[in-house]
Design an enzyme around this catalytic site. Structure first.
Site, PDB file in Angstrom:
ATOM      1  CD  GLU A 173     -13.446  12.169  -8.992  1.00 53.15           C
ATOM      2  OE1 GLU A 173     -13.251  13.231  -9.571  1.00 53.15           O
ATOM      3  OE2 GLU A 173     -14.052  12.073  -7.920  1.00 53.15           O
ATOM      4  CG  HIS A 188      -5.370  -0.119  -1.871  1.00 61.13           C
ATOM      5  ND1 HIS A 188      -5.699  -1.160  -1.036  1.00 61.13           N
ATOM      6  CD2 HIS A 188      -4.465   0.647  -1.186  1.00 61.13           C
ATOM      7  CE1 HIS A 188      -5.022  -1.020   0.132  1.00 61.13           C
ATOM      8  NE2 HIS A 188      -4.273   0.058   0.047  1.00 61.13           N
ATOM      9  CB  SER A 219      -0.970  -0.068   1.181  1.00 60.61           C
ATOM     10  OG  SER A 219      -1.960   0.910   1.085  1.00 60.61           O
TER      11      SER A 219
END
Lengths: 269, 269
Positions: B146, B170, B128
């Site tokens: 988006e 992710h 991460s």
């Protein structure tokens, strides 16, 4: 025939109905004062859809508007239902479940009449499920927000208003890149087109132009050098190499036959 | 020097710690019985991280394990902190905020020591935030789910453990295609690498190999024919044409210098 073919307005869902209404204004302009048929067929519970759109369109000068709904497949050949399409300048498919559209009106007189309207120059618009259903082979169900695993995608025959293209909607918002890549991997003859919310592709003839707030993604697998879709175990994620991708925003155009994008002005009117 | 450089294990977050532990097993294997430094520097509240990993690693035979944490930047030159890195076979950066890693240990003796460990053949792993920070220029913040709007992305100098690559994590789960495309548009010299959760890219020399359950996306903007990133107004979505994309899954490899993927076996061991 093809040169008289009407425009397609393919909307990625959640088009603005209260602010600038950029997409609905374009829809109203294309109707040019003519009658709009709002087809709420995708919905299992269409109550309220018509009223919300009627209000938005009234403010844009669209006043001749009827709702087309079928409760069951036999309504698709009902004279009363067909009558609603008489004199229509355009048909607008609202959201819901694309499989409801294809299964309830596919190959019925209502669908045939809609194709006739399109071939005669009428506008066909669709948002969300109404956008997905325009493809020949349409995306029905598949995982959002994860990578595509072989065998996880459901496709079905759509209305075939646009050829050699497979459309996905709510695209960036729902993280649907994985499933569109998966769909294209099945047969790269199909160009993948992913449309964001409050964004539309206006297709006229061989060309599409982007309008609205978001982006349109074109996934071209024609030159893909490798894909594991036919060999891999079902739970394995997709591998695909050398996919060409274009991201288009407001004012940009795409030529379908040549599979080429063209940049629009920075500040499109 | 480069040929003695240790491996990088770049993990997209949420690696399995209870089931097959495919990624943590690989990490354990690469340590080869050596000491692991768990760097929880990315976290504002590191309590509990060490215990959770200690348990998972104990089951994999990794017993020599210490936690490295800095409360503030001055700890980065503290002899007690540096001592923890003595004799380390590997350093594993856990998740949190990548900006905390770069701002708190960037250019401190602790960071220099970690680079030394890597250059001497030691393993550097990160999940991460710990994956993002490996880039020279790293992604800090940007919209998920988006499309990318010009000017919405925050980047910062990372630890530079891997050159000419910008890493996002992710990836499919948070719909980060838009922001990785945006990052690559800034300077296509950087290859965009998006890593799914429970998935890792194991980089050894010039080559990366995918392990784990998801996919790794490589976004190559070298042949991009158009981008509006420098001209467009800030609220306008990104346009970029002719991006090459590869989707790699378990067993597939990527050669960084040649920028080419290579298919792995269908059923990798």
């Amino acid at each position: 025939m093809a040169d008289r073919m009407g425009p397609l307005l393919i909307i990625g869902g959640h088009e603005d109905r209260e602010g600038d209404k950029v997409i609905l204004s374009t829809l109203a302009r294309l109707l040019d004062g003519g009658k709009l048929v709002l087809a709420t067929v995708a919905s299992h519970q269409p109550d309220g859809y018509f009223d919300a759109y009627e209000k938005a369109f009234a403010a844009l000068g669209v006043t001749d508007m009827v709702e087309l709904y079928v409760h069951e497949r036999s309504d698709g050949s009902d004279p009363g239902t067909l009558e609603k399409l008489e004199g229509a300048a355009g048909v607008f498919f609202t959201g819901g479940d694309q499989l409801r559209i294809s299964s309830q009106i596919g190959d019925t007189p209502v669908e045939h009449r809609i194709h006739e309207i399109h071939r005669a120059g009428g506008l066909i618009a669709g948002t969300s499920a109404g956008a997905a259903v325009m493809s020949e082979t349409m995306l029905v169900k598949g995982p959002s927000a994860e990578s595509y695993r072989i065998g996880e995608l459901h496709m079905a025959p759509g209305l075939g208003l646009i050829r050699d293209v497979i459309i996905d909607q709510h695209f960036a918002e729902r993280g649907r890149y994985g499933r569109l890549l998966g769909a294209v991997a099945h047969n790269p003859r199909l160009l993948g087109v992913g449309i964001d919310e409050d964004t539309a592709l206006l297709v006229q003839g061989d060309e599409g132009r982007v309008i609205g707030a978001g982006a349109v993604y074109v996934v071209d697998g024609e030159e893909a050098s490798h894909s594991n879709i036919a060999e891999a175990r079902a739970e394995r994620p997709l591998s695909i190499f050398d996919v060409r991708m274009h991201v288009l925003s407001c004012g940009d155009r795409f030529h379908f036959t040549r599979r080429r994008p063209e940049a629009g002005p920075d500040d499109p009117a």
